[in-house]
Design a protein around this motif. Structure first.
Motif, short mmCIF file in Angstrom:
data_model
loop_
_atom_site.label_atom_id
_atom_site.label_comp_id
_atom_site.label_asym_id
_atom_site.label_seq_id
_atom_site.Cartn_x
_atom_site.Cartn_y
_atom_site.Cartn_z
N PRO A 102 1.07 -1.31 0.09
CA PRO A 102 -0.08 -0.02 0.01
C PRO A 102 0.80 1.18 -0.01
O PRO A 102 0.31 2.45 -0.44
CB PRO A 102 -0.78 -0.08 1.24
N VAL A 103 2.11 1.31 0.59
CA VAL A 103 2.83 2.23 0.46
C VAL A 103 4.32 1.91 0.29
O VAL A 103 4.77 0.79 0.35
CB VAL A 103 3.13 3.08 2.10
N LEU A 139 7.75 6.23 4.95
CA LEU A 139 6.65 5.72 4.27
C LEU A 139 6.02 6.88 3.52
O LEU A 139 6.09 7.91 3.67
CB LEU A 139 5.47 5.19 5.24
N TYR A 140 6.07 6.49 2.06
CA TYR A 140 5.33 7.46 1.13
C TYR A 140 4.85 6.90 0.03
O TYR A 140 4.79 5.64 -0.23
CB TYR A 140 6.54 8.55 0.53
N LYS A 141 3.94 7.68 -0.65
CA LYS A 141 2.96 7.08 -1.91
C LYS A 141 2.57 8.35 -2.51
O LYS A 141 1.99 9.23 -2.14
CB LYS A 141 1.92 6.42 -1.10
N SER A 142 2.74 8.15 -3.90
CA SER A 142 2.20 9.01 -4.83
C SER A 142 0.77 8.78 -4.89
O SER A 142 0.04 7.73 -5.23
CB SER A 142 2.78 8.89 -6.03
N VAL A 143 0.08 10.09 -4.59
CA VAL A 143 -1.43 9.95 -4.62
C VAL A 143 -1.98 10.74 -5.98
O VAL A 143 -3.41 10.45 -6.17
CB VAL A 143 -2.07 10.46 -3.33
N ILE A 144 -1.42 11.55 -6.29
CA ILE A 144 -1.96 12.31 -7.70
C ILE A 144 -0.84 12.61 -8.47
O ILE A 144 0.20 12.89 -8.15
CB ILE A 144 -2.48 13.59 -7.24
N PRO A 153 2.60 12.25 -0.43
CA PRO A 153 2.62 12.48 1.02
C PRO A 153 3.50 11.39 1.68
O PRO A 153 3.89 10.47 1.04
CB PRO A 153 1.10 12.00 1.48
N PHE A 154 4.34 11.79 2.83
CA PHE A 154 5.05 10.96 3.60
C PHE A 154 4.99 11.21 4.94
O PHE A 154 4.70 12.22 5.50
CB PHE A 154 6.45 11.17 2.88
N LYS A 190 6.02 17.51 -6.84
CA LYS A 190 6.87 17.39 -7.95
C LYS A 190 6.52 18.05 -9.16
O LYS A 190 5.39 17.99 -9.37
CB LYS A 190 7.22 15.95 -8.24
N LEU A 191 7.38 19.00 -9.71
CA LEU A 191 6.78 19.65 -10.89
C LEU A 191 8.19 19.48 -12.16
O LEU A 191 9.11 20.22 -11.90
CB LEU A 191 6.77 21.15 -10.59
N ASN A 192 7.76 18.40 -12.94
CA ASN A 192 8.63 18.11 -13.82
C ASN A 192 10.17 17.59 -12.95
O ASN A 192 10.08 16.81 -12.21
CB ASN A 192 8.94 19.20 -14.74
N ASN A 193 11.26 18.42 -13.11
CA ASN A 193 12.27 17.96 -12.60
C ASN A 193 12.73 18.70 -11.09
O ASN A 193 13.67 18.78 -10.71
CB ASN A 193 13.57 18.12 -13.52
N PHE A 194 11.66 19.50 -10.61
CA PHE A 194 11.74 20.29 -9.51
C PHE A 194 10.80 19.84 -8.60
O PHE A 194 9.67 19.07 -8.97
CB PHE A 194 11.46 21.82 -9.96
N PHE A 195 11.07 20.08 -7.32
CA PHE A 195 10.30 19.68 -6.24
C PHE A 195 10.11 20.60 -4.93
O PHE A 195 11.15 21.40 -4.72
CB PHE A 195 10.30 18.30 -5.41
#
Length: 219
Positions: A102-103, A139-144, A153-154, A190-195
């Motif tokens: 799940p994560v 723990l982290y997971k891409s949600v969108i 979120p992490f 994350k925005l392309n190669n920036f975060f």
């Protein structure tokens, strides 16, 4: 001695590791650079902190990082309690990324060393330093995830041992070890190669809010 343990321990733990391999989702290699700048009013003065860090990510899972940070406290009325703290850190991480879970999970370890400078320490001819080692799980997971941005979120949980040392002009030393725990949580944007990474950290009753920024360089 306790005041130095609190200052050293808080700086080491509040500035704890943040794995950045969560921003890549393939098996390629990357260099990731991050940093932040913070100012905060506290105790009749102002604290300013600067942080720079970098990681090399192998095959999207293994991470080797180093960081440098400095923090300065300046009193509003006088310089009696002014101090500067410099810290260097090194960390390792291994990321478990499996769609069946799940994560995603990151197992991390760190070593950090720091020193403190202040006029009142110079007058006493004292040297104050510290170092710490720690382990943690994140723990982290891409949600969108869209073509324009991604939200991740992490949460992280860490346990560390901090050694603080005061040495006087005669070479006499006082050392103290302390066990510390910390928790952090936030969201990576994350925005392309920036975060951008807003984070709330909690350690030994101390809370801290920071916003880190970074750039991802594919290799």
């Amino acid at each position: 001695m306790k005041i130095f343990v609190v200052v050293i321990g808080s700086f080491i733990m509040i500035s704890s590791i943040y794995s950045q391999a969560m921003y890549v989702d393939d098996l390629n290699n990357y260099i990731i650079v991050e940093g932040d700048y913070e100012t905060e009013s506290e105790g009749g003065g102002k604290t300013s902190s600067i942080y720079f860090g970098g990681s090399y990510v192998f095959q999207g899972k293994f991470e080797l990082g180093a960081e440098y940070s400095t923090s300065s406290y300046k009193g509003d009325l006088d310089s009696a309690s002014d101090r500067d703290i410099t810290r260097y850190g090194f960390d390792l991480g291994y990321h478990i990324k499996n769609q069946a879970y799940p994560v995603n999970i990151a197992l991390v370890g760190m070593y950090m060393t720091m020193s403190m400078d202040a006029d009142y320490l110079d007058e006493l001819e004292w040297k104050v330093s510290g170092n710490g080692t720690g382990v943690g799980i994140e723990l982290y997971k891409s949600v969108i995830k869209t073509e324009a941005y991604e939200l991740i979120p992490f949460a992280g949980f860490y346990s560390s041992t901090v050694n603080s040392t005061i040495e006087d002009s005669y070479g006499e030393k006082i050392e103290e070890d302390d066990e510390l725990t910390s928790v952090n949580f936030g969201v990576g944007i994350k925005l392309n190669n920036f975060f951008v990474q807003p984070t709330i950290s909690q350690s030994e009753g101390e809370n801290d809010f920071s916003i880190k920024w970074g750039v991802i360089f594919p290799q």
